[in-house]
Write an enzyme that holds these catalytic residues in place. Structure first.
Site, short mmCIF file in Angstrom:
data_model
loop_
_atom_site.label_atom_id
_atom_site.label_comp_id
_atom_site.label_asym_id
_atom_site.label_seq_id
_atom_site.Cartn_x
_atom_site.Cartn_y
_atom_site.Cartn_z
N GLY A 1 -12.83 -4.01 1.03
CA GLY A 1 -14.20 -3.54 1.26
C GLY A 1 -14.66 -2.56 0.19
O GLY A 1 -15.78 -2.64 -0.32
N LYS B 1 -17.38 -15.30 4.73
CA LYS B 1 -18.74 -14.81 4.99
C LYS B 1 -19.50 -14.51 3.72
O LYS B 1 -18.98 -13.91 2.79
CB LYS B 1 -18.67 -13.56 5.85
N ARG C 1 0.82 -1.21 0.00
CA ARG C 1 0.00 0.00 0.00
C ARG C 1 0.86 1.27 0.00
O ARG C 1 0.45 2.29 -0.56
CB ARG C 1 -0.94 -0.01 1.21
N GLY D 1 -7.64 -8.48 0.61
CA GLY D 1 -6.31 -8.81 1.14
C GLY D 1 -5.91 -10.25 0.92
O GLY D 1 -4.77 -10.53 0.51
P1 AMP Z 1 -13.25 -13.11 4.23
O1 AMP Z 1 -12.66 -12.24 5.28
O2 AMP Z 1 -14.74 -13.25 4.30
O3 AMP Z 1 -12.75 -12.77 2.83
O4 AMP Z 1 -12.71 -14.58 4.53
C1 AMP Z 1 -11.37 -14.96 4.47
C2 AMP Z 1 -11.17 -16.19 5.31
O5 AMP Z 1 -12.07 -17.20 4.88
C3 AMP Z 1 -9.80 -16.80 5.22
O6 AMP Z 1 -9.15 -16.59 6.45
C4 AMP Z 1 -10.08 -18.29 4.99
O7 AMP Z 1 -9.33 -19.11 5.84
C5 AMP Z 1 -11.55 -18.42 5.32
N1 AMP Z 1 -12.19 -19.55 4.63
C6 AMP Z 1 -12.22 -19.79 3.31
N2 AMP Z 1 -12.86 -20.94 3.06
C7 AMP Z 1 -13.25 -21.45 4.24
C8 AMP Z 1 -13.97 -22.63 4.62
N3 AMP Z 1 -14.38 -23.51 3.71
N4 AMP Z 1 -14.20 -22.82 5.93
C9 AMP Z 1 -13.76 -21.92 6.84
N5 AMP Z 1 -13.11 -20.79 6.55
C10 AMP Z 1 -12.84 -20.55 5.25
#
Ligand code: AMP
Length: 390
Positions: free
Chosen positions: A369, A198, A37, A346
């Site tokens: 975001g 999420k 960044r 990220g």
């Molecule tokens: P986000 O902040 O929503 O972009 O999520 C990123 C996180 O999602 C990363 O730390 C991944 O480890 C987690 N992630 C991705 N796939 C899975 C899964 N199948 N089960 C649990 N966590 C996950």
């Protein structure tokens, strides 16, 4: 396309310019561990210095609770910047107040002043008018180059713009041109890939992309909520109970593609037993932690045939090597595609960097975001606050 004034439209010679940068960088033991960044802000800073400005920089870093917290000081970022700019910087351990005022008043053209973390003040996230006014009083022009913070209406992104001629920096302009073009006038087919843990924060994005994109490929933890909505048992997989209903309303759309196979593990642990299964019922005691190889091939084919690819969010728990193959495999497919490729967020950006493929990607966004809000079709408040190009 980008209808806001930029630093090219304003005379900064001999002026004090307040630049909102996004130096929200990862720190470990008081050192910056990833300077992406900071490097991304250099073109704007160099252009302003070349044009004869004196620069006053501000940024947030992390989430201090509206009060000074040395763990979130911007000083390490300021030091690194001085090194990259090959210039002497002055760091002021406050954002506003007498020290900041004195340092700003004494600042000569060609010099750089870095202020302390904007979030050490409770007024920052409240977009407090008094803080905005004090910040604006330090300078004669405001430049917002913090794309990563443009979706927040804070004092240093929106409030301050009301008091000074406010224009976009070059990074802000570039980010919005790439992402705006992808959504408004994509080279087709337009393939969007969404992953991460999420789904709740991405429902609006999926809805907008179902209109704008040709295919939406879903992986990561968010796919589990869709499986749940299909009525599939998902064992101990992560999912969001509150989002199952929304996911159900999106199912059946032919543009939406879910994983064909998944990697399941007996525990949330890299040392756990794991296997690949065709998408179907998952037993209790097992959890989905990655997409499988058939899915990587399937998604990879669509990415290869695409005109535009936008990717946000990992396909699995890529922090653990046994569940990183989906994300790394897709990173390779995106890098190999002849499409215009844009990676935001990220984690997906980190996966691309880890694989050494960054130079094969058209644009890696510095804002997770903010890039999602653009994909959702929302106007970013930090951009809306800038002067219109007439
Ligand atoms: P986000 O902040 O929503 O972009 O999520 C990123 C996180 O999602 C990363 O730390 C991944 O480890 C987690 N992630 C991705 N796939 C899975 C899964 N199948 N089960 C649990 N966590 C996950």
């Amino acid at each position: 396309m980008f209808n806001k004034k930029t630093i090219r439209d304003i005379d900064v010679n001999g002026k004090r310019v307040l630049v909102r940068v996004d130096f929200n960088v990862p720190l470990k033991d008081g050192r910056v561990t990833d300077d992406t960044r900071i490097r991304a802000a250099l073109p704007t800073l160099k252009a302003l210095l070349d044009a004869g400005a004196a620069l006053i920089l501000c940024s947030h870093l992390g989430r201090p609770k509206g009060q000074p917290d040395p763990a979130y000081s911007l000083e390490p970022a300021a030091d690194l910047l001085a090194n990259r700019l090959k210039a002497t910087n002055t760091f002021v351990p406050d954002l506003v107040g007498p020290k900041a005022q004195a340092a700003a008043a004494a600042l000569q053209p060609g010099r750089v002043l870095v202020l302390e973390n904007t979030r050490f003040h409770p007024g920052e996230t409240k977009n407090d008018p008094e803080l905005s006014k004090q910040l604006a009083a330090l300078a004669e022009v405001f430049v917002n180059d913090a794309f990563g913070s443009a979706h927040r209406a804070h004092a240093s992104t929106v409030g301050v713009a009301a008091h000074l001629p406010a224009v976009a920096g070059l990074l802000m302009e570039k980010e919005i041109q790439y992402l705006g073009q992808a959504v408004a006038k994509p080279k087709r087919p337009f393939v969007a890939i969404l992953g991460g843990a999420k789904i709740s924060d991405k429902i609006g994005v999926i809805r907008n992309l179902l209109v704008k994109a040709d295919s939406i490929l879903i992986g990561g933890g968010m796919a589990n909520t869709f499986f749940k909505a299909q009525g599939l048992p998902i064992g101990d997989s992560l999912f969001e109970p509150d989002a199952v209903e929304s996911a159900r309303t999106l199912l059946g759309n032919p543009k939406l593609h879910l994983p064909l196979d998944v990697v399941v593990a007996s525990a949330f642990d890299n040392e756990a037993e794991f296997r690949t299964l065709a998408t179907g019922p998952v037993q209790q005691g097992w959890r989905i932690l990655d997409i499988g190889p058939e899915t990587v091939r399937n998604f990879g084919r669509m990415v290869q045939a695409a005109g535009t690819v936008v990717w946000n969010g990992p396909m699995g728990v890529f922090e653990m090597s046994n569940y990183a193959n989906g994300t790394l495999g897709l990173a390779q497919a995106v890098a190999a595609s002849p499409a215009i490729t844009i990676v935001g967020g990220g984690d997906s950006a980190a996966a691309i960097q880890q694989s050494g493929l960054a130079d094969k990607i058209t644009h890696i966004s510095t804002g997770g975001g903010a890039s999602l809000e653009m994909l959702e079709g929302l106007e970013l408040p930090g951009v809306a606050a800038l002067l219109d190009k007439v």
